[in-house]
Each structure stands twice: as C-alpha cells, then as structure tokens.
Write a protein that holds these residues in place. Sequence first.
Motif, PDB file in Angstrom:
ATOM      1  N   GLU A 174     -80.810  12.696   4.328  1.00 20.61           N
ATOM      2  CA  GLU A 174     -81.335  13.439   5.473  1.00 20.61           C
ATOM      3  C   GLU A 174     -80.220  13.866   6.425  1.00 20.61           C
ATOM      4  OE1 GLU A 174     -83.284  11.878   9.486  1.00 20.61           O
ATOM      5  OE2 GLU A 174     -84.735  11.815   7.836  1.00 20.61           O
ATOM      6  N   ASN A 234     -83.247  16.531  10.403  1.00 18.76           N
ATOM      7  CA  ASN A 234     -83.854  15.401  11.108  1.00 18.76           C
ATOM      8  C   ASN A 234     -85.307  15.193  10.669  1.00 18.76           C
ATOM      9  OD1 ASN A 234     -84.066  13.294  12.914  1.00 18.76           O
ATOM     10  ND2 ASN A 234     -84.575  14.612  14.654  1.00 18.76           N
ATOM     11  N   GLY A 235     -85.624  14.009  10.170  1.00 17.45           N
ATOM     12  CA  GLY A 235     -86.980  13.686   9.743  1.00 17.45           C
ATOM     13  C   GLY A 235     -87.331  14.130   8.336  1.00 17.45           C
ATOM     14  N   TRP A 236     -86.401  14.740   7.624  1.00 14.97           N
ATOM     15  CA  TRP A 236     -86.707  15.251   6.287  1.00 14.97           C
ATOM     16  C   TRP A 236     -86.926  14.148   5.258  1.00 14.97           C
ATOM     17  CZ3 TRP A 236     -84.344  20.391   4.282  1.00 14.97           C
ATOM     18  CH2 TRP A 236     -84.551  21.401   5.223  1.00 14.97           C
ATOM     19  N   PHE A 288     -88.766  11.681   5.178  1.00 15.03           N
ATOM     20  CA  PHE A 288     -90.176  11.365   4.950  1.00 15.03           C
ATOM     21  C   PHE A 288     -90.786  12.349   3.956  1.00 15.03           C
ATOM     22  CE2 PHE A 288     -89.232   9.954   9.327  1.00 15.03           C
ATOM     23  CZ  PHE A 288     -89.451   8.594   9.164  1.00 15.03           C
ATOM     24  N   GLN A 289     -90.454  13.626   4.102  1.00 13.69           N
ATOM     25  CA  GLN A 289     -90.938  14.626   3.152  1.00 13.69           C
ATOM     26  C   GLN A 289     -90.325  14.418   1.771  1.00 13.69           C
ATOM     27  OE1 GLN A 289     -89.871  18.005   5.935  1.00 13.69           O
ATOM     28  NE2 GLN A 289     -91.796  18.791   5.153  1.00 13.69           N
ATOM     29  N   TRP A 339     -99.235  18.281  13.033  1.00 13.26           N
ATOM     30  CA  TRP A 339     -99.957  17.386  12.137  1.00 13.26           C
ATOM     31  C   TRP A 339     -99.239  17.172  10.808  1.00 13.26           C
ATOM     32  CZ3 TRP A 339    -104.132  14.548  13.435  1.00 13.26           C
ATOM     33  CH2 TRP A 339    -104.806  14.897  14.608  1.00 13.26           C
ATOM     34  N   THR A 340     -98.117  17.852  10.601  1.00 12.12           N
ATOM     35  CA  THR A 340     -97.431  17.788   9.308  1.00 12.12           C
ATOM     36  C   THR A 340     -96.965  16.377   8.981  1.00 12.12           C
ATOM     37  OG1 THR A 340     -96.690  20.087   9.511  1.00 12.12           O
ATOM     38  CG2 THR A 340     -95.497  18.682   7.967  1.00 12.12           C
ATOM     39  N   GLN A 341     -96.375  15.691   9.936  1.00  9.42           N
ATOM     40  CA  GLN A 341     -95.855  14.351   9.685  1.00  9.42           C
ATOM     41  C   GLN A 341     -96.983  13.383   9.322  1.00  9.42           C
ATOM     42  OE1 GLN A 341     -93.247  12.884  12.718  1.00  9.42           O
ATOM     43  NE2 GLN A 341     -93.036  10.862  11.800  1.00  9.42           N
ATOM     44  N   PHE A 342     -98.105  13.482  10.027  1.00 11.77           N
ATOM     45  CA  PHE A 342     -99.261  12.658   9.698  1.00 11.77           C
ATOM     46  C   PHE A 342     -99.713  12.914   8.269  1.00 11.77           C
ATOM     47  CE2 PHE A 342    -103.893  12.862   9.206  1.00 11.77           C
ATOM     48  CZ  PHE A 342    -104.223  11.515   9.341  1.00 11.77           C
ATOM     49  N   ASN A 356     -97.945  14.122   5.727  1.00 14.04           N
ATOM     50  CA  ASN A 356     -96.984  13.612   4.757  1.00 14.04           C
ATOM     51  C   ASN A 356     -97.156  12.113   4.545  1.00 14.04           C
ATOM     52  OD1 ASN A 356     -95.832  16.117   4.357  1.00 14.04           O
ATOM     53  ND2 ASN A 356     -94.201  15.810   5.853  1.00 14.04           N
ATOM     54  N   GLY A 357     -97.336  11.372   5.631  1.00  8.64           N
ATOM     55  CA  GLY A 357     -97.547   9.939   5.513  1.00  8.64           C
ATOM     56  C   GLY A 357     -98.819   9.605   4.753  1.00  8.64           C
TER      57      GLY A 357
END
Length: 345
Positions: free
Chosen positions: A90, A270-272, A274-275, A320-323, A325-326
């Motif tokens: 990341e 940043n944060g990739w 998780f995806q 809402w994308t992060q939610f 993905n989780g």
Amino acid sequence: MTGTASPPAADAVEKASVRGSRPRIDVARRRDFSLVPVIFVLGVIGFIVSPAFLTQDNLIGVVQQSTELGLLVLGEALILISGRMDLSLESTIGLAPVLALWLVMPAHGARFAGLELFPAWTAVPLCLAVGAAVGATNGFLILKLRVNGFIATLGMLTMLRGLQVGISEGRSLGNVPESFAYLGKADWLGIPAAVWICPALFALGGAVLGYLRHGRALYAIGGNPEAARAAGVRVDRITWTVLAVGGVLAAFAGILYTGHYGAVSASQGNGWIFQVFAAAVIGGISLKGGRGTLFGAFTGVLTLQLVINVMTLGGVPPLWTQFLNGMIIIIALVISRFTSGEKQD
C-alpha cells in the motif's frame, strides 16, 4: 531445486505443487470461475441502474481503474500463495514514485532546482528499483531476522508512508517527466495502455505458476515449507524473490497511477491494502498459503471495481465503499470456510 532430496520427499513436494498450481480440477477450477456469474449479475444490475453502464467508455474506464489495484493484487496474490503476506504494498505504490521523482525533478526545474541528481529517463527504473528494495528489505526482516511477517510489513507500511509524506512535504508532486507518465496516459489501438498491460501481467504470472518449476514450487512452499525444503526447494530464495517481485509490481502500479492522474499525491495508495485483500480473498486466494489462482484474483479485482461503479451510477455515496469491502471479505471468508472442507484452528 537441488538434487539432494530423497525421491519420496521430492515426489511429495512435486505432487503438492501440482495440487496447488493445477489442482483438484473438479473443485479448484470451479472455484476459479465462481465470480464470473457474479460479474454477469453485476452487469445486469448496472444496466438496470443506468444504461450508461454498458457503454464502451464506462466499461473501459472500469478496467482502467482496476489496473493499479490489480497490480497490487497480483503482487499480494503471489506472496499469499507462498504463505506470506505484505502489507507494505500500500505504501510502496506511493513512495516509489515520490522517491523517483524527487531524484529526477531537479532536471525539470522543480522545487529542488540546481541539484542535478539523475536524468529524467531514469525515473522509471529508479521507481522499480525502489519497489524491489522495499520487497527485498521485507525479505531480510522476515527470512533472516525471523521477524513476524505481519508485524514487519505493518511497520514498513507505516515507515514508508511517513517517508512519503516527509519527502513530498505533504503536497502533490506534479510536473511529471513525459517518460514517467507515458504508460499511464498512453492509448494503444484506442484503448489505454494500462488496460493491455495489467491482464498481460496476470496472464504471464498465471503461466509462470502453472508451467514453470519455480512457479509451481510456490504452492509447495505455501502448503508445507518444511516438506518443500526437504525436497530441495530453495524456500528462502524463492520467497525472497517473490517479495521483491511484489514490491516491483507495486512500484509499477505507482507509475501507471501517476501517469494516469499526472501527479503523485501525498496520500497515494492510502487504505488500498483493504481492497487488495478483499479482491484476493473473494478471488479464492487462501490466506494460509498454497491455494488460489491469478485468474480468480483478477476476477476479484473486477468484481470490486464493478460494485463501486454500479454504486456510483446508482448515486450511492462513496463513503460506503470501505464498509462494503470489509463486508465482502467477511462473506468470502465464511463461504470459503464451508466450501473448502478444511479444518480451522
């Protein structure tokens, strides 16, 4: 491999590698294509939500926006198959371009004017070298110093992110050399170059895993490293190489991303992660190592990007994308738990 292993051990590892790379035709192949119907359903939903979904521009845009993430997933998938993981990919996608441009930007009269360090044409090889160095350093920490891989790469992620922000002073780096930006913005036969490059690299990786001895050895290493070592597989050398390749792929993703948008932001990547793990897991890559295919990982990337695209066309806020993905990761893990037949610890 060497010839020091006893034939039974060698046979065992060869069978393990075959089971991993071209395994369980009746189960693994079915798992490889499990997301194809999902992609089709998403296409139907997308068309219902907006007729613009099936336009050429939108579909090409979906694939192009998948390329940078796809290269990170490709690198992570290879590492996961070998039984390791790398969270620092990341940060590598951001740091490698920043550091490369920091070294060559003086030639373009940017903020370090007068400090001629490297000519502009070296930006791409410098960026790839940074990625390889990060992966090799992770390999040193994990394989030589025996540091826990999760903790080592998490620390590397944090350190590289801080280095990226420090070098860029928290600002975007523009004025990107033409040679560095070319692949990210070029069109080949009317289609973005990245759309050709990413699937080609996945196909190359799949061929290596399926037909080359060292590629098949990754499955043996991920499945049982001690048995692989007993059979003469150079476990540490191959694992070290895979970690370095993952870093190079992350750096190359940074090149495409920078060329696509014309600048490197201080928060690039940043944060990739998780995806990346979401795409790998729903694509059938095992977090325990030794299982999964790059075709499955590729369909995982497309699935995630199609979900985001359909949400965007439907007017769903991107917050809402992060939610999502989780949630996808959890659902994929639950499904994998009950379909793999493996006993859990």
